[in-house]
Design an enzyme around this catalytic site. Structure first.
Site, PDB file in Angstrom:
ATOM      1  N   LYS A  63       0.900  -1.258  -0.161  1.00 22.63           N
ATOM      2  CA  LYS A  63       0.005   0.029  -0.078  1.00 22.63           C
ATOM      3  C   LYS A  63       0.748   1.269   0.038  1.00 22.63           C
ATOM      4  CE  LYS A  63      -4.513   0.795   0.395  1.00 22.63           C
ATOM      5  NZ  LYS A  63      -5.615  -0.043  -0.320  1.00 22.63           N
ATOM      6  N   GLY A 112     -22.852   5.288   3.666  1.00 23.46           N
ATOM      7  CA  GLY A 112     -21.729   5.540   2.621  1.00 23.46           C
ATOM      8  C   GLY A 112     -22.255   5.149   1.307  1.00 23.46           C
ATOM      9  N   VAL A 113     -22.646   5.943   0.398  1.00 22.68           N
ATOM     10  CA  VAL A 113     -23.349   5.363  -0.799  1.00 22.68           C
ATOM     11  C   VAL A 113     -22.712   6.257  -1.648  1.00 22.68           C
ATOM     12  CG1 VAL A 113     -25.491   4.752  -0.313  1.00 22.68           C
ATOM     13  CG2 VAL A 113     -25.300   7.305  -0.303  1.00 22.68           C
ATOM     14  N   GLY A 114     -21.200   6.291  -1.680  1.00 24.13           N
ATOM     15  CA  GLY A 114     -20.030   6.873  -2.741  1.00 24.13           C
ATOM     16  C   GLY A 114     -19.677   5.834  -3.817  1.00 24.13           C
ATOM     17  N   LYS A 115     -18.509   5.643  -4.291  1.00 26.00           N
ATOM     18  CA  LYS A 115     -18.127   4.961  -5.231  1.00 26.00           C
ATOM     19  C   LYS A 115     -18.672   3.420  -5.269  1.00 26.00           C
ATOM     20  CE  LYS A 115     -13.670   5.689  -5.259  1.00 26.00           C
ATOM     21  NZ  LYS A 115     -12.243   5.722  -5.840  1.00 26.00           N
ATOM     22  N   VAL A 116     -18.579   2.762  -4.013  1.00 31.01           N
ATOM     23  CA  VAL A 116     -18.998   1.446  -4.023  1.00 31.01           C
ATOM     24  C   VAL A 116     -20.513   1.237  -3.421  1.00 31.01           C
ATOM     25  CG1 VAL A 116     -18.605  -0.823  -2.851  1.00 31.01           C
ATOM     26  CG2 VAL A 116     -16.725   0.579  -3.585  1.00 31.01           C
ATOM     27  N   GLY A 117     -20.730   2.042  -2.651  1.00 33.36           N
ATOM     28  CA  GLY A 117     -22.201   1.896  -1.687  1.00 33.36           C
ATOM     29  C   GLY A 117     -23.419   2.195  -2.659  1.00 33.36           C
ATOM     30  N   HIS A 118     -23.402   3.110  -3.779  1.00 36.31           N
ATOM     31  CA  HIS A 118     -24.475   2.988  -4.618  1.00 36.31           C
ATOM     32  C   HIS A 118     -24.497   2.041  -5.557  1.00 36.31           C
ATOM     33  CE1 HIS A 118     -21.774   4.546  -7.955  1.00 36.31           C
ATOM     34  NE2 HIS A 118     -22.755   4.534  -8.637  1.00 36.31           N
TER      35      HIS A 118
END
Length: 362
Positions: free
Chosen positions: A88, A188-194
């Site tokens: 990382k 959290g409904v951003g890049k992955v959540g939505h």
């Protein structure tokens, strides 16, 4: 600075969180780049993991994050069945303020200097367009745009993998992999959540959402008016009748403060490092809450970016991500057999694979 260095050396060589093969401190004064590349393990192959761009409060905090995240990637890649170790990188600073083409190119040169021991990709604060720039200086870059030979946004398969982990959790708890009629709260409904919300609705779940960004919630509600918005995460985890809680924002969602008030029977989400400290998984188990280890169920994205190195094929990646269902069930079975929480069982399985790889080395 001496205190920071002493702390890093102690972590690397003497603490339980150590064991990293290599840590590289990167600086380019001209562009303002300050970065840390941490390689935890190459037992299974070149270390693979994203680049996080974040305004850390201190250099010590940045190094600690790189060490923790890289170790997590070793376990994630091992359980995903990939021939990659864990690595990382973190870039220190506010990406809204200091991110530039010059800085990303300088970072790419540092990645390239490792000769393929570390392969980078997107993470918090970095995007496909950024990886396209980094790739101009190094071929050890994934998560690029399709126009530049990449696979594009990895959040699609990340969400799909979480959905498979959630189905496995439902199978383990209720004897049926369907989420139909289950009340699922997504924080959290951003890049992955939505994307996860789409899968849940297609499977017949009742979905509740919350996000610190009002526009992200509005995007969901405009498209799916049947979804319920909740004021914040504190309210979401206390929702009466909640079956599944899906943390899909930043880490540390499961803590001494949140676990006692959590109403859900299952926790399965996309966020990395959901356990605030190692004892939390026992607290969840003591309350009868099933925890699907985050680095197992959110591996769809790393499956996608790893495939990019061999010529990306979406159907092949989706088939691999589908196996997260079986892997998650196997972890629950191992946890029951050994009388330990699922997170500990997942660690044991990953450590076993890495140890076997080390023994096979000439």
């Amino acid at each position: 600075m001496t205190d920071v260095t002493d702390g890093v050396l102690h972590t690397l060589f003497r603490s339980e969180q150590g064991g990293h093969e290599q840590v590289v401190l990167c600086q380019d004064r001209a562009s303002g780049l300050k970065a840390v590349i941490a390689i935890h393990s190459t037992a299974l192959g070149p270390a693979l993991g994203g680049t996080r761009f974040y305004p850390y409060a201190s250099e010590e905090e940045a190094v600690a994050d790189a060490l923790n995240l890289s170790r997590g990637m070793s376990y994630k890649n091992a359980l995903a069945g990939l021939d990659h170790g864990g690595g990382k990188a973190v870039i220190i600073g506010d990406p809204e303020q200091i991110k530039s083409e010059e800085l990303l190119l300088a970072y790419g040169r540092f990645v390239d200097s490792l000769g393929g021991r570390y392969v980078t990709a997107c993470d918090v604060g970095t995007y496909v367009v950024d990886m396209d720039v980094v790739a101009r200086e190094s071929r050890w870059v994934t998560g690029r745009s399709p126009e530049n030979g990449g696979a594009g946004d990895s959040s699609v398969l990340t969400a799909y993998g979480v959905f498979q982990g959630m189905r496995a959790s439902a199978q383990h708890v209720w004897g049926d992999p369907t989420l139909r009629g289950r009340k699922v709260g997504v924080a959290g409904v951003g890049k992955v959540g939505h994307h996860l919300v789409e899968h849940l609705l297609s499977d017949g779940a009742e979905v509740l959402v919350t996000d610190v960004r009002e526009e992200s919630v509005r995007r969901i509600l405009d498209k799916h008016p049947q979804v319920t918005a909740v004021a914040d995460t504190a309210a979401l985890i206390r929702t009466e009748g909640l079956d599944i809680y899906a943390p899909c924002a930043l880490g540390g969602a499961l803590s001494d403060a949140t676990v006692p008030v959590l109403t859900a029977k299952v926790v399965c989400g996309a966020a990395n490092n959901q356990l605030a400290h190692p004892g939390v998984e026992k607290d969840l188990a003591d309350r009868g809450i099933l925890y699907a280890p985050d680095y197992v169920v959110n591996a769809g994205g790393v499956i996608q970016v790893a495939d990019e190195l061999h010529g990306f094929d979406f159907d092949r990646c989706k088939a691999k991500a589908s196996k997260i269902f079986d892997t998650t069930l196997a972890i629950f079975a191992r946890a029951k057999e050994d009388g330990i929480p699922p997170a500990a069982a997942a660690d044991r399985i990953a450590e076993q694979r890495m140890a076997e790889a080390r023994r096979r080395r000439p």
